[in-house]
Design a protein around this motif. Structure first.
Motif, mmCIF file in Angstrom:
data_model
loop_
_atom_site.group_PDB
_atom_site.id
_atom_site.type_symbol
_atom_site.label_atom_id
_atom_site.label_comp_id
_atom_site.label_asym_id
_atom_site.label_seq_id
_atom_site.Cartn_x
_atom_site.Cartn_y
_atom_site.Cartn_z
ATOM 1 N N GLU A 46 0.857 -1.185 0.000
ATOM 2 C CA GLU A 46 0.000 0.000 0.000
ATOM 3 C C GLU A 46 0.894 1.236 0.000
ATOM 4 O O GLU A 46 1.933 1.253 0.641
ATOM 5 C CB GLU A 46 -0.855 0.043 1.278
ATOM 6 C CG GLU A 46 -1.396 -1.295 1.747
ATOM 7 C CD GLU A 46 -2.353 -1.905 0.750
ATOM 8 O OE1 GLU A 46 -3.160 -1.147 0.202
ATOM 9 O OE2 GLU A 46 -2.266 -3.123 0.515
ATOM 10 N N LYS B 35 2.982 2.968 -6.721
ATOM 11 C CA LYS B 35 2.787 2.210 -7.969
ATOM 12 C C LYS B 35 1.903 2.935 -8.966
ATOM 13 O O LYS B 35 2.201 2.947 -10.148
ATOM 14 C CB LYS B 35 2.045 0.889 -7.709
ATOM 15 C CG LYS B 35 2.777 -0.173 -7.046
ATOM 16 C CD LYS B 35 1.857 -1.361 -6.824
ATOM 17 C CE LYS B 35 0.729 -1.086 -5.871
ATOM 18 N NZ LYS B 35 -0.421 -0.393 -6.333
ATOM 19 N N ARG C 291 -14.396 -5.221 -7.102
ATOM 20 C CA ARG C 291 -13.512 -4.410 -6.255
ATOM 21 C C ARG C 291 -14.285 -3.795 -5.080
ATOM 22 O O ARG C 291 -13.779 -3.702 -3.972
ATOM 23 C CB ARG C 291 -12.888 -3.299 -7.121
ATOM 24 C CG ARG C 291 -12.004 -2.340 -6.372
ATOM 25 C CD ARG C 291 -11.541 -1.203 -7.288
ATOM 26 N NE ARG C 291 -10.903 -0.170 -6.516
ATOM 27 C CZ ARG C 291 -9.613 -0.113 -6.247
ATOM 28 N NH1 ARG C 291 -8.807 -1.021 -6.739
ATOM 29 N NH2 ARG C 291 -9.125 0.844 -5.501
ATOM 30 N N ARG D 46 -9.437 -10.794 -12.225
ATOM 31 C CA ARG D 46 -8.287 -10.931 -13.136
ATOM 32 C C ARG D 46 -8.691 -11.622 -14.435
ATOM 33 O O ARG D 46 -8.245 -11.222 -15.521
ATOM 34 C CB ARG D 46 -7.177 -11.710 -12.415
ATOM 35 C CG ARG D 46 -5.904 -11.885 -13.231
ATOM 36 C CD ARG D 46 -4.724 -12.253 -12.335
ATOM 37 N NE ARG D 46 -4.584 -11.262 -11.295
ATOM 38 C CZ ARG D 46 -4.657 -11.527 -9.986
ATOM 39 N NH1 ARG D 46 -4.794 -12.751 -9.556
ATOM 40 N NH2 ARG D 46 -4.561 -10.548 -9.110
ATOM 41 N N ARG E 102 -0.773 -3.571 -10.486
ATOM 42 C CA ARG E 102 -1.016 -4.877 -9.851
ATOM 43 C C ARG E 102 -1.482 -5.923 -10.853
ATOM 44 O O ARG E 102 -2.242 -5.650 -11.772
ATOM 45 C CB ARG E 102 -2.068 -4.820 -8.731
ATOM 46 C CG ARG E 102 -1.663 -3.988 -7.538
ATOM 47 C CD ARG E 102 -2.580 -4.294 -6.355
ATOM 48 N NE ARG E 102 -2.283 -3.443 -5.219
ATOM 49 C CZ ARG E 102 -1.276 -3.634 -4.366
ATOM 50 N NH1 ARG E 102 -0.481 -4.661 -4.531
ATOM 51 N NH2 ARG E 102 -1.075 -2.799 -3.359
ATOM 52 N N SER F 97 -1.868 -11.414 -5.837
ATOM 53 C CA SER F 97 -2.616 -12.510 -5.195
ATOM 54 C C SER F 97 -1.673 -13.437 -4.440
ATOM 55 O O SER F 97 -1.987 -13.904 -3.346
ATOM 56 C CB SER F 97 -3.392 -13.321 -6.238
ATOM 57 O OG SER F 97 -4.533 -12.611 -6.657
ATOM 58 N N GLN G 271 -2.881 -12.953 -0.799
ATOM 59 C CA GLN G 271 -3.682 -14.106 -0.383
ATOM 60 C C GLN G 271 -2.785 -15.282 0.033
ATOM 61 O O GLN G 271 -3.137 -16.051 0.919
ATOM 62 C CB GLN G 271 -4.635 -14.524 -1.510
ATOM 63 C CG GLN G 271 -5.883 -13.637 -1.660
ATOM 64 C CD GLN G 271 -5.586 -12.206 -2.071
ATOM 65 O OE1 GLN G 271 -4.942 -11.971 -3.095
ATOM 66 N NE2 GLN G 271 -6.027 -11.243 -1.263
#
Ligand code: TYD
Length: 202
Positions: A12, A16, A45, A69, A91, A96, A100
């Motif tokens: 975060e 980017k 989202r 995705r 991203r 992921s 995740q």
């Protein structure tokens, strides 16, 4: 010239989005992002980032990211590349694996397979990791925090560790840049990496 697919990754507040925008402009590339790079993705989202989505199971979270995705690849990334346009995404699948997998603790290889399935095996030609320690990044987030940003420092340390491990394991396809420098200095290094690695005139 072959159309190239470039991803920006990081935690975060790593800068980017700014760098993805600058590079896309310099390359004349399609600029896109995950989650939320399509109309369907914007709805997914909404569920993923809403702090009110409290009970979301880690596997369900991974599947929603994968659904976003799959739609993104089918609707934006593959058609753009096929039309000869470079694509810069804020991203992609590595997020992921980092969030995740390393962050939530789902098995890394299973998350990787899920990404592989969702994308039909499409991976970026180059992934640029903007490395910013979480405490520096948090100081930059001067707005209301989303569901991921509310996770504790341990979670974010695992995510960053995951990104660093992926970059170290695949140095041909990853570049790690110090994301604590000025916007202009980072942008110059990004363009340098894209020139060196992909032989693009930028
Ligand atoms: P976003 O507002 O786009 O954050 P950032 O500006 O940091 O990119 O929110 C996306 C959030 O979703 C971010 O916290 C990372 C998370 N994420 C995952 O957990 N897995 C994924 O596969 C992707 C693409 C994002």
């Amino acid at each position: 010239m072959t159309a190239r697919f470039i991803a920006f990754e990081g935690g975060e507040g790593s800068g980017k989005s700014t760098q993805a925008e600058l590079l896309a402009k310099a390359l004349g590339a399609v600029l896109t992002r995950e989650p939320g790079g399509t109309d369907i993705g914007i709805r997914i989202r909404g569920v993923l980032l809403d702090p009110a989505t409290r009970a979301l199971d880690a596997r369900a979270e991974a599947l929603l990211m994968a659904a976003d995705r799959a739609q993104h690849v089918a609707e934006v990334v593959r058609p753009s590349l096929a039309a000869g346009r470079h694509v810069v995404t804020d991203r992609f699948a590595a997020s992921s694996i980092a969030y995740q997998g390393y962050g939530r603790g789902l098995p890394i290889e299973e998350v990787r397979s899920l990404c592989e399935w969702a994308t039909g095996g499409l991976w970026p030609d180059l992934t640029i990791l903007l490395d910013v320690p979480h405490d520096v990044a948090v100081a930059r987030l001067a707005r209301e925090l989303d569901r991921f940003e509310r996770e504790d420092g341990g979670f974010h340390a695992r995510v960053l560790g995951g990104f660093r491990a992926m970059a170290a394991a695949d140095p041909e396809r990853w570049v790690v840049l110090d994301g604590t420098c000025s916007v202009d200095a980072i942008a110059a290094r990004v363009r340098g990496a894209v020139r060196d690695r992909l032989q693009l005139p930028v």
